[in-house]
Design a protein around this motif. Structure first.
Motif, PDB file in Angstrom:
ATOM      1  N   ASN A   1      51.660  -9.937  15.080  1.00 23.43           N
ATOM      2  CA  ASN A   1      51.014 -10.760  15.984  1.00 23.43           C
ATOM      3  C   ASN A   1      49.781 -11.487  15.644  1.00 23.43           C
ATOM      4  N   GLN A   2      49.051 -10.594  14.544  1.00 30.24           N
ATOM      5  CA  GLN A   2      47.827 -11.357  13.974  1.00 30.24           C
ATOM      6  C   GLN A   2      48.342 -12.523  13.120  1.00 30.24           C
ATOM      7  N   ILE A   3      49.393 -12.442  12.679  1.00 27.12           N
ATOM      8  CA  ILE A   3      50.033 -13.701  11.703  1.00 27.12           C
ATOM      9  C   ILE A   3      50.222 -14.955  12.753  1.00 27.12           C
ATOM     10  N   GLN A   4      50.858 -14.647  13.631  1.00 22.77           N
ATOM     11  CA  GLN A   4      51.189 -15.683  14.830  1.00 22.77           C
ATOM     12  C   GLN A   4      50.126 -16.306  15.325  1.00 22.77           C
TER      13      GLN A   4
ATOM     14  N   MET B   1      50.404 -12.133   5.622  1.00 23.08           N
ATOM     15  CA  MET B   1      51.912 -12.200   5.623  1.00 23.08           C
ATOM     16  C   MET B   1      52.202 -11.197   4.503  1.00 23.08           C
ATOM     17  N   LEU B   2      51.634 -11.131   3.449  1.00 26.03           N
ATOM     18  CA  LEU B   2      52.100 -10.150   2.267  1.00 26.03           C
ATOM     19  C   LEU B   2      51.681  -8.431   2.846  1.00 26.03           C
ATOM     20  N   THR B   3      50.384  -8.594   3.513  1.00 31.44           N
ATOM     21  CA  THR B   3      50.180  -7.143   3.860  1.00 31.44           C
ATOM     22  C   THR B   3      51.132  -6.898   4.960  1.00 31.44           C
ATOM     23  N   TYR B   4      51.702  -7.639   5.908  1.00 35.45           N
ATOM     24  CA  TYR B   4      52.583  -7.428   6.903  1.00 35.45           C
ATOM     25  C   TYR B   4      53.680  -6.719   6.218  1.00 35.45           C
ATOM     26  N   ILE B   5      54.151  -7.672   5.104  1.00 32.06           N
ATOM     27  CA  ILE B   5      55.358  -7.000   4.471  1.00 32.06           C
ATOM     28  C   ILE B   5      55.340  -5.868   3.787  1.00 32.06           C
TER      29      ILE B   5
ATOM     30  N   GLU C   1      58.818 -17.159   8.850  1.00 34.10           N
ATOM     31  CA  GLU C   1      59.470 -16.878  10.088  1.00 34.10           C
ATOM     32  C   GLU C   1      61.040 -16.716  10.068  1.00 34.10           C
ATOM     33  N   ARG C   2      61.395 -17.550   9.038  1.00 36.75           N
ATOM     34  CA  ARG C   2      63.089 -17.715   8.643  1.00 36.75           C
ATOM     35  C   ARG C   2      63.301 -16.267   8.028  1.00 36.75           C
TER      36      ARG C   2
ATOM     37  N   ASP D   1      53.718   0.272  15.290  1.00 35.15           N
ATOM     38  CA  ASP D   1      52.493   0.000  16.031  1.00 35.15           C
ATOM     39  C   ASP D   1      51.777  -1.115  15.192  1.00 35.15           C
ATOM     40  N   LEU D   2      51.477  -0.757  14.025  1.00 35.83           N
ATOM     41  CA  LEU D   2      50.684  -1.536  12.965  1.00 35.83           C
ATOM     42  C   LEU D   2      51.760  -2.906  12.619  1.00 35.83           C
ATOM     43  N   VAL D   3      52.928  -2.647  12.317  1.00 30.50           N
ATOM     44  CA  VAL D   3      53.682  -3.641  12.066  1.00 30.50           C
ATOM     45  C   VAL D   3      53.712  -4.798  13.132  1.00 30.50           C
ATOM     46  N   ASP D   4      53.824  -4.437  14.259  1.00 32.66           N
ATOM     47  CA  ASP D   4      53.936  -5.176  15.477  1.00 32.66           C
ATOM     48  C   ASP D   4      52.563  -5.897  15.622  1.00 32.66           C
TER      49      ASP D   4
END
Length: 166
Positions: A151-154, A96-100, A32-33, A144-147
């Protein structure tokens, strides 16, 4: 001694569980930071890009490739360096790594879009319009995929924490 052994095992397992949760919390806080810092930095860069206008696409490309992409790589390394245990915690780290990775793809697509605009002379060229429209559609889809992944991580972190991630 027989009565003490179950108590010791319970205390050991409780300690391991708390250490696992602490490691997960540290990972999430780092995510998050770094995410917030990156979002603020990118917002500032995007404002600079908009202020520079169409005339300074080269400067925009420099921002993308010399600042944004290295910042994403730093984010990736930070998350990668955290150690967590348990399959659910590892799965969240992988998310998280997939999001990045998705965020990096989005920035690369924006770079490709800027390069396309620089390299083509759009006057009366229908191929140019088609290519730009295609890139814009791909960028919107990636946004859209990034968002969605964020949201899935959260949500996943909320499921893994006793207080629901609050």
């Amino acid at each position: 001694m027989k009565k003490l052994l179950p108590l010791l095992i319970f205390l050991l397992l409780a300690g391991c569980t708390q250490a696992d949760q602490d490691a997960l919390d540290e990972l999430y806080e780092a995510f998050e930071r770094n995410h917030d810092e990156l979002e603020t930095e990118f917002s500032t860069m995007l404002d600079e890009m908009e202020d520079s206008g169409e005339a300074d696409r080269e400067a925009q490309l420099k921002l993308i490739y010399d600042e944004m992409l290295p910042a994403i790589e730093d984010f990736r390394r930070t998350i990668h360096n955290y150690s967590v245990t348990g399959s659910e915690h590892e799965q969240l780290k992988e998310e998280m790594l997939t999001y990045i990775d998705s965020l990096e793809t989005l920035v690369e697509l924006n770079g490709e879009f800027s390069r396309t605009v620089i390299n083509y002379n759009p006057l009366g060229d229908s191929e140019f319009k088609e290519e730009v429209d295609s890139l814009l559609t791909e960028i919107e889809s990636q946004e859209d995929l990034v968002d969605e992944r964020y949201n899935q991580i959260q949500e996943h972190y909320g499921e893994l924490t006793p207080d629901g991630g609050s």
